[in-house]
Design a protein around this motif. Structure first.
Motif, PDB file in Angstrom:
ATOM      1  N   ILE A  66      29.950  18.729  36.972  1.00 30.38           N
ATOM      2  CA  ILE A  66      29.548  17.708  36.011  1.00 30.38           C
ATOM      3  C   ILE A  66      30.498  16.521  36.092  1.00 30.38           C
ATOM      4  O   ILE A  66      31.696  16.669  35.837  1.00 30.38           O
ATOM      5  N   PRO A  67      30.010  15.350  36.457  1.00 30.97           N
ATOM      6  CA  PRO A  67      30.870  14.165  36.583  1.00 30.97           C
ATOM      7  C   PRO A  67      31.604  13.855  35.273  1.00 30.97           C
ATOM      8  O   PRO A  67      31.023  13.894  34.192  1.00 30.97           O
ATOM      9  N   GLY A  68      32.905  13.566  35.392  1.00 29.66           N
ATOM     10  CA  GLY A  68      33.690  13.171  34.234  1.00 29.66           C
ATOM     11  C   GLY A  68      34.275  14.303  33.424  1.00 29.66           C
ATOM     12  O   GLY A  68      35.104  14.076  32.534  1.00 29.66           O
ATOM     13  N   MET A  69      33.897  15.536  33.712  1.00 29.71           N
ATOM     14  CA  MET A  69      34.393  16.660  32.920  1.00 29.71           C
ATOM     15  C   MET A  69      35.900  16.808  32.988  1.00 29.71           C
ATOM     16  O   MET A  69      36.555  17.109  32.001  1.00 29.71           O
ATOM     17  N   LYS A  70      36.453  16.559  34.159  1.00 30.93           N
ATOM     18  CA  LYS A  70      37.890  16.762  34.333  1.00 30.93           C
ATOM     19  C   LYS A  70      38.717  15.818  33.472  1.00 30.93           C
ATOM     20  O   LYS A  70      39.895  16.072  33.203  1.00 30.93           O
ATOM     21  N   ASP A  71      38.113  14.721  33.021  1.00 30.96           N
ATOM     22  CA  ASP A  71      38.842  13.751  32.219  1.00 30.96           C
ATOM     23  C   ASP A  71      38.697  13.980  30.720  1.00 30.96           C
ATOM     24  O   ASP A  71      39.365  13.320  29.918  1.00 30.96           O
ATOM     25  N   LEU A  72      37.835  14.912  30.322  1.00 29.91           N
ATOM     26  CA  LEU A  72      37.629  15.180  28.906  1.00 29.91           C
ATOM     27  C   LEU A  72      38.769  16.035  28.340  1.00 29.91           C
ATOM     28  O   LEU A  72      39.364  16.851  29.060  1.00 29.91           O
ATOM     29  N   PRO A  73      39.061  15.884  27.051  1.00 30.57           N
ATOM     30  CA  PRO A  73      40.046  16.781  26.434  1.00 30.57           C
ATOM     31  C   PRO A  73      39.558  18.220  26.514  1.00 30.57           C
ATOM     32  O   PRO A  73      38.354  18.478  26.410  1.00 30.57           O
ATOM     33  N   ARG A  74      40.475  19.140  26.708  1.00 33.33           N
ATOM     34  CA  ARG A  74      40.107  20.552  26.705  1.00 33.33           C
ATOM     35  C   ARG A  74      41.218  21.342  26.020  1.00 33.33           C
ATOM     36  O   ARG A  74      42.392  20.968  26.065  1.00 33.33           O
ATOM     37  N   LEU A  75      40.832  22.426  25.394  1.00 35.44           N
ATOM     38  CA  LEU A  75      41.775  23.276  24.686  1.00 35.44           C
ATOM     39  C   LEU A  75      41.925  24.571  25.452  1.00 35.44           C
ATOM     40  O   LEU A  75      40.961  25.314  25.633  1.00 35.44           O
TER      41      LEU A  75
END
Length: 264
Positions: A66-75
């Motif tokens: 999924i494009p952009g997922m790596k840049d999203l905040p994650r817990l």
């Protein structure tokens, strides 16, 4: 116990309202959808869920595609958030183990202070308990027309665009969540009483900042909306929330170090 037919039809209408309330600014077509069209979509989705054979988890989309997922905040792990409503605390356990991006988005928004001062624009208790929904940034301004509440999301100041997160649901027994689509398998995180989940439009990847508390066991929503936590203390406060009540504050009290890619 299975829902009786009238109860099931009522549930579809309620779900349609939830989908409308979860519309993001990026989904203009969904924003203009009528409650009846949303209910029809929900009915179709529910019918598909009950008649389609469960798909293999190995065939599901993963986060790396999924494009952009790596840049999203994650817990990475769990966190505790204390949300205060009308002076009373609600303690939420946020589960980044089973919903890392959905949980990460919520914790990031809490740390940014996004929820402070926002209202619960939709509370449904009749004819049966359903949800208390809030988190629309537009609700911070008390002059915002009521018809616009439930259409907003968090606009990232760095990009100037609304942040949307993929639908994220982890089936029981799976190694990782399924992204961008509903599932027929039983999920790890269910809509039990006190569950906290993200509202969205008809588009799966449209959740942004709006969330809801489950005011009852809502098993018919499982697999369709992303649950990311549950109330561990203060359910009595949740049960007293009225439409229009505001969030005094929301603070991360434990697990802030587990948030990655967060910002202020």
């Amino acid at each position: 116990m299975r829902l009786k037919i009238p109860q099931f039809l009522l549930a579809l209408v309620i779900v349609g309202g939830l989908m409308l309330g979860g519309c993001s600014g990026q989904q203009s077509a969904s924003n203009n959808a009528s409650p009846s069209s949303n209910a029809t979509s929900a009915a179709t989705e529910a019918s598909t869920k009950t008649t389609t054979e469960a798909s293999s988890v190995s065939q599901n989309t993963n986060s790396e595609s999924i494009p952009g997922m790596k840049d999203l905040p994650r817990l990475e792990g769990k966190a505790t958030v204390v949300m205060t409503v009308k002076g009373s605390p609600i303690t939420i356990e946020v589960d980044g183990t089973n919903a890392p991006y959905t949980a990460g988005n919520f914790v990031d928004l809490v740390q940014r202070g996004v929820y402070d001062g926002l209202s619960f624009h939709r509370v449904v208790r009749q004819p049966q308990p359903f949800v208390a929904q809030g988190g629309d940034p537009k609700s911070k301004d008390p002059k915002t027309p009521a018809q616009l509440l439930g259409t907003g999301g968090f606009v990232d100041p760095k990009t100037g665009t609304e942040r949307s997160i993929p639908l994220e649901i982890k089936p029981k027994g799976a190694q990782q969540p399924v992204y961008s689509k509903t599932i027929t398998e039983a999920p790890v995180l269910t809509h039990k009483l006190g569950a906290v989940a993200m509202a969205r439009s008809q588009q799966p990847d449209s959740a942004s900042s709006q969330f809801y508390f489950a005011l009852a066991d809502l098993a018919f929503l499982d697999g369709n909306y992303a649950v990311f936590g549950n109330v561990t203390q203060g359910m009595d406060v949740v049960n007293k929330i009225q439409q229009g009540d505001r969030i005094d504050s929301a603070k991360v009290t434990q697990g802030a170090e587990n948030l990655k890619n967060g910002g202020k």
